[in-house]
Design an enzyme around this catalytic site. Sequence first.
Site, mmCIF file in Angstrom:
data_model
loop_
_atom_site.group_PDB
_atom_site.id
_atom_site.type_symbol
_atom_site.label_atom_id
_atom_site.label_comp_id
_atom_site.label_asym_id
_atom_site.label_seq_id
_atom_site.Cartn_x
_atom_site.Cartn_y
_atom_site.Cartn_z
ATOM 1 N N SER A 26 17.637 12.024 -105.098
ATOM 2 C CA SER A 26 17.166 12.365 -106.443
ATOM 3 C C SER A 26 17.261 13.855 -106.747
ATOM 4 O O SER A 26 17.185 14.240 -107.917
ATOM 5 C CB SER A 26 15.720 11.894 -106.633
ATOM 6 O OG SER A 26 14.858 12.512 -105.701
ATOM 7 N N HIS A 30 18.749 18.238 -98.404
ATOM 8 C CA HIS A 30 17.439 18.403 -97.784
ATOM 9 C C HIS A 30 17.238 17.328 -96.737
ATOM 10 O O HIS A 30 17.732 16.212 -96.861
ATOM 11 C CB HIS A 30 16.311 18.357 -98.825
ATOM 12 C CG HIS A 30 16.395 17.179 -99.747
ATOM 13 N ND1 HIS A 30 17.282 17.140 -100.795
ATOM 14 C CD2 HIS A 30 15.723 16.008 -99.778
ATOM 15 C CE1 HIS A 30 17.149 15.993 -101.444
ATOM 16 N NE2 HIS A 30 16.211 15.279 -100.838
HETATM 17 P P1 AMP Z 1 15.576 12.616 -102.298
HETATM 18 O O1 AMP Z 1 15.137 11.395 -103.043
HETATM 19 O O2 AMP Z 1 16.071 12.338 -100.903
HETATM 20 O O3 AMP Z 1 16.552 13.441 -103.109
HETATM 21 O O4 AMP Z 1 14.275 13.470 -102.072
HETATM 22 C C1 AMP Z 1 13.769 14.371 -103.018
HETATM 23 C C2 AMP Z 1 12.335 14.626 -102.643
HETATM 24 O O5 AMP Z 1 11.900 15.782 -103.305
HETATM 25 C C3 AMP Z 1 11.364 13.491 -103.014
HETATM 26 O O6 AMP Z 1 10.725 13.009 -101.842
HETATM 27 C C4 AMP Z 1 10.392 14.183 -103.967
HETATM 28 O O7 AMP Z 1 9.067 13.715 -103.823
HETATM 29 C C5 AMP Z 1 10.531 15.643 -103.560
HETATM 30 N N1 AMP Z 1 10.157 16.605 -104.573
HETATM 31 C C6 AMP Z 1 10.547 16.633 -105.878
HETATM 32 N N2 AMP Z 1 10.012 17.694 -106.506
HETATM 33 C C7 AMP Z 1 9.281 18.365 -105.567
HETATM 34 C C8 AMP Z 1 8.488 19.544 -105.595
HETATM 35 N N3 AMP Z 1 8.331 20.272 -106.715
HETATM 36 N N4 AMP Z 1 7.869 19.941 -104.456
HETATM 37 C C9 AMP Z 1 8.019 19.227 -103.327
HETATM 38 N N5 AMP Z 1 8.751 18.104 -103.233
HETATM 39 C C10 AMP Z 1 9.380 17.673 -104.340
#
Ligand code: AMP
Length: 112
Positions: free
Chosen positions: A93, A98
């Site tokens: 997302s 990461h």
């Molecule tokens: P992915 O779905 O693998 O791209 O993971 C993106 C992650 O970023 C998700 O687990 C979200 O909860 C996390 N995330 C999004 N915005 C933030 C933020 N401002 N601070 C910390 N984590 C975030």
Amino acid sequence: MTIFEKIIGREIPAKIVFEDDDVIAFHDVDPKAPVHVLIVPKRVIPRLAEAEEADAPLLGKLIWTATKVARELGVAESGYRVVINSGPDAGESVPHLHVHLLGKRSLSWPPG
Ligand code: AMP
């Protein structure tokens, strides 16, 4: 600019657990486990599928950072999972590579 670049630039807050010149690690804002930390390279690689051979040292550093953070947060013995979601089928997302570090609960396998 991705949300993670804004965290790196201190434009939005995060609970940072580790940082050096190459990587930053902070608690996920929507944790899927009692320990859920994201380990992020400061240099933007959109996703693992777009990494190049020259990125190999940085990719290694992300995993090594996960090892250190896991020790620091007390899950090295109990166990933890390291996950990278790359692309739509994996549910990525945020288009900034990461590593998820998840622990402090039993994790099912295979993942959904
Ligand atoms: P992915 O779905 O693998 O791209 O993971 C993106 C992650 O970023 C998700 O687990 C979200 O909860 C996390 N995330 C999004 N915005 C933030 C933020 N401002 N601070 C910390 N984590 C975030």
